[in-house]
Enzyme design. Structure first.
Site, short mmCIF file in Angstrom:
data_model
loop_
_atom_site.label_atom_id
_atom_site.label_comp_id
_atom_site.label_asym_id
_atom_site.label_seq_id
_atom_site.Cartn_x
_atom_site.Cartn_y
_atom_site.Cartn_z
CB CYS A 43 -0.92 -0.03 1.22
SG CYS A 43 -1.91 1.45 1.36
CE LYS A 51 -4.75 3.91 -6.38
NZ LYS A 51 -5.42 2.64 -6.34
CE1 TYR A 180 -6.85 -1.18 -6.99
CE2 TYR A 180 -7.89 -3.33 -6.96
CZ TYR A 180 -6.98 -2.44 -6.43
OH TYR A 180 -6.21 -2.79 -5.36
CD GLU A 184 -6.93 2.51 -9.26
OE1 GLU A 184 -7.85 2.73 -8.46
OE2 GLU A 184 -5.87 1.95 -8.91
CG HIS A 439 -28.59 23.51 -3.89
ND1 HIS A 439 -28.68 22.73 -5.03
CD2 HIS A 439 -28.71 24.80 -4.28
CE1 HIS A 439 -28.86 23.54 -6.07
NE2 HIS A 439 -28.87 24.78 -5.64
C1 LIG Z 1 -0.94 -0.77 -7.69
C2 LIG Z 1 -1.80 -1.08 -6.48
C3 LIG Z 1 -2.75 -0.17 -6.08
C4 LIG Z 1 -3.55 -0.42 -4.98
N1 LIG Z 1 -4.48 0.50 -4.63
C5 LIG Z 1 -5.27 0.27 -3.55
C6 LIG Z 1 -6.22 1.24 -3.14
O1 LIG Z 1 -6.37 2.30 -3.78
N2 LIG Z 1 -6.97 0.98 -2.05
C7 LIG Z 1 -6.83 -0.18 -1.33
O2 LIG Z 1 -7.52 -0.36 -0.32
N3 LIG Z 1 -5.95 -1.13 -1.71
C8 LIG Z 1 -5.15 -0.92 -2.79
N4 LIG Z 1 -4.23 -1.87 -3.15
C9 LIG Z 1 -4.17 -3.14 -2.40
C10 LIG Z 1 -3.39 -3.00 -1.09
O3 LIG Z 1 -2.12 -2.46 -1.35
C11 LIG Z 1 -3.26 -4.35 -0.42
O4 LIG Z 1 -4.54 -4.92 -0.28
C12 LIG Z 1 -2.62 -4.25 0.96
O5 LIG Z 1 -1.34 -3.69 0.88
C13 LIG Z 1 -2.53 -5.64 1.59
O6 LIG Z 1 -1.87 -5.57 2.82
P1 LIG Z 1 -1.10 -6.85 3.38
O7 LIG Z 1 -0.66 -6.48 4.76
O8 LIG Z 1 -1.91 -8.06 3.20
O9 LIG Z 1 0.17 -7.05 2.43
P2 LIG Z 1 1.27 -6.06 1.90
O10 LIG Z 1 0.92 -4.65 2.13
O11 LIG Z 1 1.57 -6.50 0.53
O12 LIG Z 1 2.52 -6.37 2.83
C14 LIG Z 1 3.18 -7.59 2.80
C15 LIG Z 1 4.63 -7.35 3.17
O13 LIG Z 1 5.26 -8.59 3.46
C16 LIG Z 1 6.59 -8.54 3.00
N5 LIG Z 1 7.03 -9.93 2.88
C17 LIG Z 1 6.61 -10.87 2.01
N6 LIG Z 1 7.19 -12.06 2.27
C18 LIG Z 1 8.00 -11.86 3.35
C19 LIG Z 1 8.85 -12.71 4.13
N7 LIG Z 1 8.96 -14.01 3.87
N8 LIG Z 1 9.54 -12.17 5.16
C20 LIG Z 1 9.43 -10.84 5.45
N9 LIG Z 1 8.64 -10.00 4.76
C21 LIG Z 1 7.92 -10.51 3.74
C22 LIG Z 1 6.48 -7.78 1.68
O14 LIG Z 1 7.72 -7.22 1.31
C23 LIG Z 1 5.43 -6.72 2.03
O15 LIG Z 1 6.04 -5.55 2.50
C24 LIG Z 1 -3.39 -1.64 -4.25
C25 LIG Z 1 -2.43 -2.56 -4.65
C26 LIG Z 1 -1.65 -2.30 -5.75
C27 LIG Z 1 -0.62 -3.31 -6.17
#
Ligand SMILES: Cc1cc2nc3c(=O)[nH]c(=O)nc-3n(C[C@H](O)[C@H](O)[C@H](O)COP(=O)(O)OP(=O)(O)OC[C@H]3O[C@@H](n4cnc5c(N)ncnc54)[C@H](O)[C@@H]3O)c2cc1C
Length: 463
Positions: A43, A51, A180, A184, A439
């Site tokens: 994110c 983004k 999306y 985008e 309005h």
């Molecule tokens: C281009 C793009 C635009 C987006 N726009 C939006 C938006 O406008 N609104 C919205 O709500 N969502 C958006 N999203 C989705 C959003 O970014 C994700 O849903 C969110 O970041 C998920 O969070 P998470 O904690 O599951 O994983 P992530 O944020 O992906 O975090 C996972 C982390 O784990 C780390 N990692 C992976 N494996 C290991 C390991 N073995 N050891 C240590 N670290 C590790 C990675 O490096 C990463 O930093 C977008 C995604 C993308 C790609």
């Protein structure tokens, strides 16, 4: 009781992992969060935040044009891609620091390393070649772009991760995908002056959104000058001697462009994570299977966020993190609620939506009332821009409950956030009707559409 090094070890310092780690640490739990790349995760580093900054950047040319109708003369504008990339980098570095500070400030430990499972209570910290133990382990490793390895020439393509940091702005790009992220980026690149083509294998962009929005967005994007090819995929991508790319599209057309971007979905980060060492089960797409409380089949290992492939959005990952903390550490089993999630697409024009599309509602409800208004927003009157705004409410004709609200137009995302509240609360169209309009706004249309535009009875439209 066995003494573990930590009460909680979080693998992944993104939206979900950081929230869970910070809140558990603030409760006095012994917590470590390991991140292999940059804290903040998708994110902050290569998703929502950069983004949205790029969306803002790409909107200025239209705003300069529109200013003329309001009496402004704007001198010829020029754009510096490198400056945008640099400024974006400064902002995400600031946020990255805040994420780390949040964990450290709660007395959690920050580990800058890849982490993998050795067994159900043991984690290997790869960069330091040591192992630690934890009572609970939370996997929050997120996902990454699908590399489309089956496509000949996929190695000549970029993904959203690279799109933010291209050394220079391409003159032309073709983007494959209809979700999306593809939509985008098509708008971002087009807005920045890049000749842009979007190709999608389906019948209309943005599946799962309301068809009215999908069609009107498609039309508007084409009017702006984005070429959209439906029912099309790449057959191969070749790198030419001049460094450009030849993208061969089904049907025989060859698009010669500076960059080819693939945005055809994301896959969970579960490869080489050692899940098999702990016996954690995965689904067909490599996602971690969890129960309603985000617990895996191994009782002390949990997973949240994109790696579980439920709903891939930042607020959802954060909500799942909060529910996890309640369940694991507060003796208050709490299921994440994935129903009726308001969301936006930062296309141009923007989409804001919550609840059921007309088509989905028609499958579940026998009597629907559809309220629909398409109009030119006031801000476009003096600018002369012909773009229309669309607002649509899907209402259950039997109970009057508002089942879906769909908006295309300026600030639609902001409106969707607020519409999320009445829809989640189960309010009725009568409640909307009783609400005084603000309005002059575009949003007032949402409380002034008194008569249904048409009805849908047993799945059939009735005028
Ligand atoms: C281009 C793009 C635009 C987006 N726009 C939006 C938006 O406008 N609104 C919205 O709500 N969502 C958006 N999203 C989705 C959003 O970014 C994700 O849903 C969110 O970041 C998920 O969070 P998470 O904690 O599951 O994983 P992530 O944020 O992906 O975090 C996972 C982390 O784990 C780390 N990692 C992976 N494996 C290991 C390991 N073995 N050891 C240590 N670290 C590790 C990675 O490096 C990463 O930093 C977008 C995604 C993308 C790609």
């Amino acid at each position: 009781m066995t003494a573990y090094d930590y009460d909680l070890f979080v693998i992944g310092g993104g939206s979900g992992g950081v929230r869970a780690g910070r809140v558990a640490a603030a409760m006095g739990k012994r917590v470590a969060v390991a991140e292999e790349f940059r804290f903040g995760g998708t994110c902050v580093i290569r998703g929502c935040v950069p983004k949205k900054l790029y969306v803002y950047a790409s909107q200025f040319p239209e705003q300069f044009e529109d200013a003329a109708g309001y009496g402004w003369t704007v001198p010829e504008a020029s754009f510096d891609w490198r400056k945008l990339v640099e400024n974006k980098e400064r902002e995400i570095t600031r946020l990255e620091g805040l994420y780390q500070k949040g964990i450290a400030g709660a007395n959690g430990e920050i580990i800058q390393s890849r982490a993998t499972l050795v067994d159900k209570h043991t984690v290997r910290i790869e960069a330091e070649n040591r192992t630690v133990t934890a009572n609970h382990i939370l996997i929050a490793t997120g996902g990454r772009p699908n590399p489309h390895a089956a496509l000949p020439g996929h190695e000549h393509c970029i993904f959203s991760d690279q799109a933010f940091d291209l050394p220079e702005l391409p003159k032309s790009i073709v983007i494959s995908g209809g979700g999306y992220i593809a939509v985008e980026f098509a708008n971002i690149f087009h807005g920045l002056g890049v000749e842009t083509t979007l190709i999608y294998r389906g019948k209309e962009i943005l599946g799962r959104f309301d068809m009215d929005l999908r069609r009107m967005l498609h039309e508007t994007m084409e009017q702006k000058g984005i070429r959209i090819l439906l029912h099309s995929v790449f057959e191969k991508v070749e790198k030419r001697a001049d460094g450009r790319r030849d993208a061969h599209v089904t049907g025989g057309e060859v698009l010669t462009v500076d960059q080819v971007m693939l945005a055809i979905g994301r896959i969970p980060n579960t490869e080489n994570l050692g899940l098999e060492n702990a016996g954690v089960e995965m689904g067909k797409s490599g996602e971690i299977i969890v129960d309603d409380y985000s617990r895996t089949n191994v009782d002390n290992i949990w997973a949240i966020g994109d790696v579980t492939n439920r709903v891939q959005l930042t607020p959802v990952a954060i909500h799942e993190a909060m529910c996890f903390v309640e369940t694991a550490f507060k003796d208050n089993p709490t299921r994440p609620d994935h129903d009726c999630i308001a969301t936006a697409v930062f296309s141009q024009p923007e989409i804001g939506t919550v609840g059921l599309s007309e088509d989905d509602a028609a499958k579940r409800f026998a009597n629907l009332e559809i309220y629909r208004a398409a109009f030119r927003p006031m801000r476009h009157t003096l600018s002369g821009r012909q773009e229309k705004m669309l607002m649509k409410l899907v209402v259950d004709g039997d109970t009057r409950r508002v089942l879906g609200a769909h908006i295309l137009g300026p600030d639609a995302g902001e409106m969707a956030q607020l519409l999320g509240i009445p829809l989640k609360a189960g309010l009725t169209k009568d409640d909307f009707d009783r609400t005084m309009a603000v309005h002059p706004t575009a949003a007032e249309e949402l409380v002034t559409m008194y008569k249904p535009t048409y009805l849908v009875k047993n799945g059939r439209r009735v005028e």
